[in-house]
Scaffold this motif. Structure first.
Motif, mmCIF file in Angstrom:
data_model
loop_
_atom_site.group_PDB
_atom_site.id
_atom_site.type_symbol
_atom_site.label_atom_id
_atom_site.label_comp_id
_atom_site.label_asym_id
_atom_site.label_seq_id
_atom_site.Cartn_x
_atom_site.Cartn_y
_atom_site.Cartn_z
ATOM 1 N N GLY A 62 2.540 21.965 95.723
ATOM 2 C CA GLY A 62 1.655 22.233 94.599
ATOM 3 C C GLY A 62 0.198 22.097 94.989
ATOM 4 O O GLY A 62 -0.129 21.645 96.097
ATOM 5 N N GLY A 63 -0.674 22.447 94.082
ATOM 6 C CA GLY A 63 -2.101 22.421 94.348
ATOM 7 C C GLY A 63 -2.631 21.041 94.671
ATOM 8 O O GLY A 63 -3.485 20.881 95.549
ATOM 9 N N GLU A 64 -2.137 20.005 93.963
ATOM 10 C CA GLU A 64 -2.601 18.638 94.217
ATOM 11 C C GLU A 64 -2.191 18.171 95.609
ATOM 12 O O GLU A 64 -2.963 17.498 96.307
ATOM 13 C CB GLU A 64 -2.059 17.680 93.162
ATOM 14 C CG GLU A 64 -2.710 17.852 91.798
ATOM 15 C CD GLU A 64 -2.223 16.832 90.791
ATOM 16 O OE1 GLU A 64 -1.538 15.865 91.199
ATOM 17 O OE2 GLU A 64 -2.535 17.001 89.592
ATOM 18 N N GLN A 65 -0.965 18.512 96.002
ATOM 19 C CA GLN A 65 -0.490 18.158 97.352
ATOM 20 C C GLN A 65 -1.367 18.814 98.420
ATOM 21 O O GLN A 65 -1.713 18.187 99.418
ATOM 22 C CB GLN A 65 0.952 18.633 97.553
ATOM 23 C CG GLN A 65 2.021 17.711 97.024
ATOM 24 C CD GLN A 65 3.389 18.311 97.291
ATOM 25 O OE1 GLN A 65 3.819 19.236 96.609
ATOM 26 N NE2 GLN A 65 4.071 17.791 98.288
ATOM 27 N N ILE A 66 -1.695 20.065 98.199
ATOM 28 C CA ILE A 66 -2.518 20.801 99.163
ATOM 29 C C ILE A 66 -3.899 20.182 99.270
ATOM 30 O O ILE A 66 -4.418 19.959 100.370
ATOM 31 C CB ILE A 66 -2.613 22.292 98.775
ATOM 32 C CG1 ILE A 66 -1.244 22.965 98.922
ATOM 33 C CG2 ILE A 66 -3.653 23.009 99.630
ATOM 34 C CD1 ILE A 66 -1.186 24.382 98.388
ATOM 35 N N ALA A 67 -4.499 19.874 98.131
ATOM 36 C CA ALA A 67 -5.838 19.267 98.139
ATOM 37 C C ALA A 67 -5.819 17.937 98.884
ATOM 38 O O ALA A 67 -6.725 17.649 99.679
ATOM 39 C CB ALA A 67 -6.328 19.073 96.706
ATOM 40 N N ALA A 68 -4.781 17.144 98.655
ATOM 41 C CA ALA A 68 -4.670 15.850 99.338
ATOM 42 C C ALA A 68 -4.487 16.046 100.833
ATOM 43 O O ALA A 68 -5.102 15.352 101.652
ATOM 44 C CB ALA A 68 -3.507 15.048 98.758
ATOM 45 N N ALA A 69 -3.645 17.017 101.209
ATOM 46 C CA ALA A 69 -3.389 17.292 102.633
ATOM 47 C C ALA A 69 -4.656 17.757 103.330
ATOM 48 O O ALA A 69 -5.005 17.260 104.413
ATOM 49 C CB ALA A 69 -2.285 18.332 102.783
ATOM 50 N N LEU A 70 -5.357 18.690 102.729
ATOM 51 C CA LEU A 70 -6.590 19.203 103.333
ATOM 52 C C LEU A 70 -7.650 18.101 103.448
ATOM 53 O O LEU A 70 -8.458 18.110 104.377
ATOM 54 C CB LEU A 70 -7.132 20.380 102.525
ATOM 55 C CG LEU A 70 -6.269 21.654 102.539
ATOM 56 C CD1 LEU A 70 -6.847 22.702 101.596
ATOM 57 C CD2 LEU A 70 -6.142 22.209 103.954
ATOM 58 N N GLY A 71 -7.605 17.162 102.534
ATOM 59 C CA GLY A 71 -8.539 16.043 102.577
ATOM 60 C C GLY A 71 -8.277 15.080 103.720
ATOM 61 O O GLY A 71 -9.150 14.267 104.070
ATOM 62 N N ARG A 72 -7.084 15.149 104.296
ATOM 63 C CA ARG A 72 -6.735 14.279 105.433
ATOM 64 C C ARG A 72 -7.132 14.885 106.772
ATOM 65 O O ARG A 72 -6.939 14.269 107.820
ATOM 66 C CB ARG A 72 -5.231 13.978 105.427
ATOM 67 C CG ARG A 72 -4.776 13.063 104.309
ATOM 68 C CD ARG A 72 -3.326 12.636 104.469
ATOM 69 N NE ARG A 72 -2.394 13.697 104.176
ATOM 70 C CZ ARG A 72 -1.878 13.945 102.971
ATOM 71 N NH1 ARG A 72 -2.229 13.198 101.944
ATOM 72 N NH2 ARG A 72 -1.020 14.927 102.782
ATOM 73 N N ALA A 73 -7.657 16.110 106.762
ATOM 74 C CA ALA A 73 -8.010 16.809 108.007
ATOM 75 C C ALA A 73 -9.483 16.608 108.342
ATOM 76 O O ALA A 73 -10.340 16.636 107.471
ATOM 77 C CB ALA A 73 -7.722 18.293 107.877
ATOM 78 N N SER A 74 -9.753 16.387 109.624
ATOM 79 C CA SER A 74 -11.135 16.365 110.108
ATOM 80 C C SER A 74 -11.205 17.210 111.370
ATOM 81 O O SER A 74 -10.192 17.433 112.042
ATOM 82 C CB SER A 74 -11.622 14.936 110.364
ATOM 83 O OG SER A 74 -10.772 14.278 111.282
ATOM 84 N N TYR A 75 -12.407 17.676 111.695
ATOM 85 C CA TYR A 75 -12.589 18.638 112.778
ATOM 86 C C TYR A 75 -13.757 18.188 113.653
ATOM 87 O O TYR A 75 -14.789 17.759 113.142
ATOM 88 C CB TYR A 75 -12.883 20.029 112.200
ATOM 89 C CG TYR A 75 -11.807 20.538 111.266
ATOM 90 C CD1 TYR A 75 -10.815 21.394 111.718
ATOM 91 C CD2 TYR A 75 -11.774 20.138 109.925
ATOM 92 C CE1 TYR A 75 -9.825 21.854 110.863
ATOM 93 C CE2 TYR A 75 -10.786 20.592 109.062
ATOM 94 C CZ TYR A 75 -9.810 21.448 109.531
ATOM 95 O OH TYR A 75 -8.828 21.894 108.691
ATOM 96 N N THR A 76 -13.588 18.305 114.977
ATOM 97 C CA THR A 76 -14.666 17.872 115.867
ATOM 98 C C THR A 76 -14.619 18.593 117.209
ATOM 99 O O THR A 76 -13.548 19.009 117.666
ATOM 100 C CB THR A 76 -14.592 16.346 116.112
ATOM 101 O OG1 THR A 76 -15.706 15.938 116.900
ATOM 102 C CG2 THR A 76 -13.298 15.956 116.836
ATOM 103 N N THR A 77 -15.793 18.714 117.822
ATOM 104 C CA THR A 77 -15.884 19.218 119.199
ATOM 105 C C THR A 77 -16.097 18.063 120.168
ATOM 106 O O THR A 77 -16.366 18.283 121.346
ATOM 107 C CB THR A 77 -17.050 20.224 119.338
ATOM 108 O OG1 THR A 77 -18.263 19.594 118.893
ATOM 109 C CG2 THR A 77 -16.798 21.484 118.526
#
Length: 197
Positions: A60-75
């Motif tokens: 669901g949308g809430e699960q997706i928002a929570a999952a995306l919030g756990r991602a970070s990106y770096t070089t």
């Protein structure tokens, strides 16, 4: 050690798909790549993966928002791997590149951090040839896309420890994967060799 945070080193199709899988299962994930442009594409791939899962009523949308919030990106590779317990490396299929990546990762990780290479055809013995702690390095070849297909072919190298293999095996099982451990190292693992035939 308990796996609490994961680094995906290499954010291409496979790396982004692995990240989708880990994020979906509740893990914080840091994705690393050498350019911001690659990371932007990875973010787009991950969002597209989740959009597909939502379309199919898997999440669901809430699960997706929570999952995306756990991602970070770096070089910054040091920042990506310094505080994780498990690294899924998905760099280019090239011994020199993977050896260089491994050497750099080892400068910034605890010796107990498991390093699993998503290689589809290379030998982990050769990848970990110059490693300071080859006992924690293993091959973990997924099938594309890893967030949908459960098979993971696992292999140790000549110096891989049984503890590292078991830890990775148990971790993948907990993710809902179907890991298979090869009895001996083989170029191309099992399924790729069958497909070649």
């Amino acid at each position: 050690r308990e796996i609490k945070k994961i680094a995906c080193v290499g954010s291409g199709v496979i790396g982004a798909s692995w990240a989708t899988n880990f994020l979906l299962k509740g893990y914080p994930v840091t994705l690393y790549d050498i350019e911001d442009g690659f990371l932007l594409k990875a973010r787009e791939r991950i969002e597209k993966n989740f959009a597909f899962l939502r379309e199919k009523a898997v999440v669901g949308g809430e699960q997706i928002a929570a999952a995306l919030g756990r991602a970070s990106y770096t070089t910054d590779l040091a920042a990506a791997v310094s505080d994780v317990q498990f690294i899924q490396e998905s760099g280019p299929e090239n011994y020199a590149v993977k050896q260089k990546l491994l050497a750099e990762m080892e400068k910034h990780t605890d010796y107990e951090t498991t390093i699993a290479s998503s290689t589809s055809g290379l030998l982990i013995t050769e990848i970990a040839k110059f490693a300071k702690h080859p006992e924690r390095c293993l091959g973990a070849h997924p099938y594309n896309p890893p967030h949908l297909i459960p098979l993971v072919e696992m292999t140790g190298g000549e110096k891989t420890g049984e503890d590292a293999l078991k830890r990775a095996y148990d971790f993948y099982r907990a993710l809902g994967k179907e890991p298979v451990i090869l009895r001996q190292e083989a170029l191309g693992f099992i399924a790729n060799r069958l497909q070649a035939v």
